[in-house]
Design an enzyme around this catalytic site. Structure first.
Site, PDB file in Angstrom:
ATOM      1  N   ASP A 181       0.821  -1.206   0.000  1.00  0.00           N
ATOM      2  CA  ASP A 181       0.000   0.000   0.000  1.00  0.00           C
ATOM      3  C   ASP A 181       0.858   1.260   0.000  1.00  0.00           C
ATOM      4  O   ASP A 181       0.473   2.283  -0.551  1.00  0.00           O
ATOM      5  CB  ASP A 181      -0.956   0.017   1.191  1.00  0.00           C
ATOM      6  CG  ASP A 181      -0.222  -0.029   2.523  1.00  0.00           C
ATOM      7  OD1 ASP A 181       0.706  -0.843   2.645  1.00  0.00           O
ATOM      8  OD2 ASP A 181      -0.571   0.755   3.425  1.00  0.00           O
ATOM      9  N   GLN A 182       2.055   1.191   0.600  1.00  0.00           N
ATOM     10  CA  GLN A 182       2.974   2.331   0.573  1.00  0.00           C
ATOM     11  C   GLN A 182       3.572   2.539  -0.818  1.00  0.00           C
ATOM     12  O   GLN A 182       4.009   3.636  -1.151  1.00  0.00           O
ATOM     13  CB  GLN A 182       4.089   2.135   1.602  1.00  0.00           C
ATOM     14  CG  GLN A 182       3.622   2.245   3.038  1.00  0.00           C
ATOM     15  CD  GLN A 182       4.738   1.940   4.022  1.00  0.00           C
ATOM     16  OE1 GLN A 182       5.577   1.052   3.798  1.00  0.00           O
ATOM     17  NE2 GLN A 182       4.762   2.664   5.123  1.00  0.00           N
ATOM     18  N   GLN A 183       3.599   1.485  -1.627  1.00  0.00           N
ATOM     19  CA  GLN A 183       4.102   1.582  -2.993  1.00  0.00           C
ATOM     20  C   GLN A 183       3.008   2.001  -3.984  1.00  0.00           C
ATOM     21  O   GLN A 183       3.250   2.067  -5.178  1.00  0.00           O
ATOM     22  CB  GLN A 183       4.675   0.233  -3.442  1.00  0.00           C
ATOM     23  CG  GLN A 183       5.879  -0.237  -2.651  1.00  0.00           C
ATOM     24  CD  GLN A 183       6.356  -1.599  -3.101  1.00  0.00           C
ATOM     25  OE1 GLN A 183       6.249  -1.950  -4.279  1.00  0.00           O
ATOM     26  NE2 GLN A 183       6.875  -2.393  -2.184  1.00  0.00           N
ATOM     27  N   CYS A 184       1.821   2.305  -3.476  1.00  0.00           N
ATOM     28  CA  CYS A 184       0.680   2.686  -4.320  1.00  0.00           C
ATOM     29  C   CYS A 184       0.319   1.581  -5.312  1.00  0.00           C
ATOM     30  O   CYS A 184      -0.159   1.847  -6.414  1.00  0.00           O
ATOM     31  CB  CYS A 184       0.950   4.006  -5.059  1.00  0.00           C
ATOM     32  SG  CYS A 184       1.119   5.414  -3.955  1.00  0.00           S
ATOM     33  N   THR A 185       0.595   0.332  -4.932  1.00  0.00           N
ATOM     34  CA  THR A 185       0.233  -0.799  -5.779  1.00  0.00           C
ATOM     35  C   THR A 185      -1.232  -1.175  -5.579  1.00  0.00           C
ATOM     36  O   THR A 185      -1.879  -1.714  -6.474  1.00  0.00           O
ATOM     37  CB  THR A 185       1.147  -2.004  -5.475  1.00  0.00           C
ATOM     38  OG1 THR A 185       2.508  -1.620  -5.709  1.00  0.00           O
ATOM     39  CG2 THR A 185       0.821  -3.195  -6.350  1.00  0.00           C
TER      40      THR A 185
END
Length: 254
Positions: free
Chosen positions: A123-127
């Site tokens: 989620d931090q990688q905007c995946t």
């Protein structure tokens, strides 16, 4: 996939790996071929859509498109937000105070792009994104391209906003950016100018890329600090750190 949607489309698929700042090259020869192919594809087309996953993967296409003064439409997704923007024209193109050059995806940054995948959750990688975001952003990106192609100034066209102050052209306003959030079902159309110290579209960075070619790309992938020195970001931060400010304990005074 495109031919399944519209059998009449003329499309060719290519598999390549885009060199990224902060990601060391695994195979120098293969990376050199991939960069040459990417440069060729951008030169041969009128519009570039930038839809890659990580922030740093957008750096090299942004650099090449700016060097070739190509229309670039950038779409990026967060967990519940999206950004669609058009990058500005090449810095060599003349501008006026009334119509300055528009910024690119990296013009608001005060650090060079680096490895954003290291030690981060999905989620931090905007995946991970909400399911409606990709169709919304994709549709807006296409509409923005069509509006640009109908304007004689193309990607140098004046940036207009949806606050009611701009009348727009035949197809309505042509914003610089469209930022939306699905949680509030709202959209804004901000504008940001080009940054003289941008790590992707500033004259100093473009000049080094044109002089050194792949050698420049190789160096940036291994050392992002070089990109900050070259663009002027390091000097800018140094000047800011050198400012001596005396703070007073009284509220509102310095």
């Amino acid at each position: 996939a495109l031919q399944k949607i519209f059998p009449g489309v003329k499309s060719v698929g290519h598999v390549l790996s885009i060199p990224m700042p902060g990601h060391a090259l695994a195979d120098d020869l293969s990376s050199r071929r991939d960069v040459a192919l990417l440069e060729k594809l951008i030169r041969e087309h009128d519009v570039v859509y930038l839809l890659t996953d990580t922030r740093e993967s957008r750096w090299l296409p942004t650099l090449i498109a700016s060097s070739n003064d190509k229309i670039l439409i950038n779409a990026a997704l967060g967990l519940d937000s999206w950004l669609v923007m058009r990058h500005g024209c090449s810095p060599e193109r003349p501008t006026t105070p009334e119509q300055p050059r528009h910024g690119c995806y990296f013009c608001n940054d005060v650090v060079a792009p680096e490895n954003s995948m290291k030690e981060r959750t999905l989620d931090q990688q905007c995946t991970v994104t909400r399911p409606g975001l990709a169709p919304i952003a994709s549709a807006l990106a296409v509409e923005l391209m069509v509006a640009l192609l109908h304007d004689p100034d193309k990607h140098a066209a004046k940036a207009e906003t949806n606050d009611g102050s701009d009348r727009g052209g035949a197809l309505g306003i042509i914003p610089h950016q469209v930022r939306g959030q699905i949680s509030s079902y709202g959209m804004i159309t901000p504008w940001t100018p080009a940054f003289d110290c941008c790590t992707a579209c500033s004259p100093g960075v473009l000049g080094a890329y044109r002089r050194e070619g792949f050698a420049f790309v190789r160096r940036v992938t291994a050392d992002t600090a070089y990109l900050e020195e070259l663009s002027g970001l390091a000097a800018l931060r140094g000047a800011a750190d050198a400012v001596d400010v005396d703070w007073d304990d009284d509220e509102g005074s310095m």
